[in-house]
Design a protein around this motif. Structure first.
Motif, PDB file in Angstrom:
ATOM      1  N   LYS A  44       0.452  -1.148   0.260  1.00 44.35           N
ATOM      2  CA  LYS A  44      -0.066  -0.088  -0.175  1.00 44.35           C
ATOM      3  C   LYS A  44       0.887   1.937   0.260  1.00 44.35           C
ATOM      4  O   LYS A  44       0.747   1.682  -1.040  1.00 44.35           O
ATOM      5  CB  LYS A  44      -0.471  -0.198   1.163  1.00 44.35           C
ATOM      6  N   ILE A  45       1.902   1.225   0.670  1.00 44.15           N
ATOM      7  CA  ILE A  45       2.682   2.719   0.398  1.00 44.15           C
ATOM      8  C   ILE A  45       3.484   2.587  -0.211  1.00 44.15           C
ATOM      9  O   ILE A  45       3.274   3.774  -1.057  1.00 44.15           O
ATOM     10  CB  ILE A  45       3.796   2.395   2.058  1.00 44.15           C
ATOM     11  N   ILE A  46       3.578   1.544  -0.847  1.00 45.57           N
ATOM     12  CA  ILE A  46       4.846   1.176  -2.357  1.00 45.57           C
ATOM     13  C   ILE A  46       3.375   2.243  -3.353  1.00 45.57           C
ATOM     14  O   ILE A  46       4.101   2.612  -4.133  1.00 45.57           O
ATOM     15  CB  ILE A  46       5.434   0.401  -2.773  1.00 45.57           C
ATOM     16  N   SER A  47       2.259   1.569  -3.024  1.00 40.74           N
ATOM     17  CA  SER A  47       1.066   2.389  -4.006  1.00 40.74           C
ATOM     18  C   SER A  47       0.681   3.425  -4.200  1.00 40.74           C
ATOM     19  O   SER A  47       0.986   4.165  -5.269  1.00 40.74           O
ATOM     20  CB  SER A  47      -0.052   0.997  -3.921  1.00 40.74           C
ATOM     21  N   ASP A  48       0.719   3.311  -3.007  1.00 39.80           N
ATOM     22  CA  ASP A  48       0.799   5.469  -2.941  1.00 39.80           C
ATOM     23  C   ASP A  48       1.583   6.458  -3.037  1.00 39.80           C
ATOM     24  O   ASP A  48       1.446   7.556  -3.520  1.00 39.80           O
ATOM     25  CB  ASP A  48       0.650   5.777  -0.941  1.00 39.80           C
ATOM     26  N   LEU A  49       3.472   5.767  -2.588  1.00 41.10           N
ATOM     27  CA  LEU A  49       4.459   6.406  -2.882  1.00 41.10           C
ATOM     28  C   LEU A  49       4.511   6.374  -4.529  1.00 41.10           C
ATOM     29  O   LEU A  49       4.658   7.401  -4.921  1.00 41.10           O
ATOM     30  CB  LEU A  49       5.683   6.053  -3.098  1.00 41.10           C
ATOM     31  N   LYS A  50       3.829   5.836  -5.654  1.00 36.82           N
ATOM     32  CA  LYS A  50       3.579   5.292  -6.926  1.00 36.82           C
ATOM     33  C   LYS A  50       2.157   6.811  -7.591  1.00 36.82           C
ATOM     34  O   LYS A  50       3.298   7.597  -8.526  1.00 36.82           O
ATOM     35  CB  LYS A  50       3.504   3.858  -7.497  1.00 36.82           C
ATOM     36  N   THR A  51       1.823   6.544  -7.388  1.00 40.14           N
ATOM     37  CA  THR A  51       0.886   7.522  -7.234  1.00 40.14           C
ATOM     38  C   THR A  51       1.308   9.022  -7.277  1.00 40.14           C
ATOM     39  O   THR A  51       1.009  10.025  -7.992  1.00 40.14           O
ATOM     40  CB  THR A  51      -0.673   7.109  -6.565  1.00 40.14           C
ATOM     41  N   GLU A  52       1.593   9.381  -6.158  1.00 41.07           N
ATOM     42  CA  GLU A  52       2.477  10.382  -5.662  1.00 41.07           C
ATOM     43  C   GLU A  52       3.312  10.503  -6.593  1.00 41.07           C
ATOM     44  O   GLU A  52       3.282  12.284  -6.982  1.00 41.07           O
ATOM     45  CB  GLU A  52       3.109  10.484  -4.103  1.00 41.07           C
ATOM     46  N   LEU A  53       3.815  10.074  -6.601  1.00 42.18           N
ATOM     47  CA  LEU A  53       5.619  10.727  -7.710  1.00 42.18           C
ATOM     48  C   LEU A  53       4.561  10.718  -9.420  1.00 42.18           C
ATOM     49  O   LEU A  53       5.540  11.859 -10.077  1.00 42.18           O
ATOM     50  CB  LEU A  53       6.066   9.391  -8.069  1.00 42.18           C
ATOM     51  N   LYS A  54       3.682  10.058  -9.723  1.00 43.64           N
ATOM     52  CA  LYS A  54       3.032  10.457 -11.375  1.00 43.64           C
ATOM     53  C   LYS A  54       2.390  11.430 -10.423  1.00 43.64           C
ATOM     54  O   LYS A  54       2.664  12.593 -12.053  1.00 43.64           O
ATOM     55  CB  LYS A  54       1.767   9.535 -10.917  1.00 43.64           C
ATOM     56  N   GLN A  55       1.303  11.858  -9.731  1.00 40.36           N
ATOM     57  CA  GLN A  55       1.667  13.196  -9.258  1.00 40.36           C
ATOM     58  C   GLN A  55       2.263  14.387 -10.180  1.00 40.36           C
ATOM     59  O   GLN A  55       2.036  15.528 -10.264  1.00 40.36           O
ATOM     60  CB  GLN A  55       0.305  13.437  -8.274  1.00 40.36           C
TER      61      GLN A  55
END
Length: 103
Positions: A44-55
């Protein structure tokens, strides 16, 4: 009487063994559940970080594009100004430069 005590001790030992086995199984289950929870939380943390990085990437690209557009518009104006220089002014400048070179 000694036989009764011996049976009670054996029964107590058997119950203790069963309690220990049950406790071991429960601790294994808790360890498995904890490990699974850690993996899920990590994912979940990795997924959240990927989303934030994409944004952040999208925002950075958008800001960079805005900056480029502003610079291009300014340079376009500069080019128009250069292209709009009157031929008489160019001749005038050329004559001044010739005079300086000749002197």
């Amino acid at each position: 009487m000694a036989e009764e005590v011996l049976k009670k001790i054996q029964k107590a030992e058997k119950e203790a063994d069963e309690i220990i086995l049950k406790a071991n199984e429960e601790s294994k289950n808790i360890a498995k559940e904890t490990d699974q929870k850690i993996k899920e939380d990590g994912n979940k943390i990795i997924s959240d970080l990927k989303t934030e990085l994409k944004q952040l990437k999208e925002k950075t690209v958008e800001e960079a594009n805005k900056s480029v557009d502003i610079l291009l518009a300014k340079e376009e104006e500069n080019i128009k100004d250069i292209l709009n220089v009157d031929d008489k002014k160019i001749d005038e400048i050329a004559n001044i430069l010739r005079e300086r070179v000749v002197k």
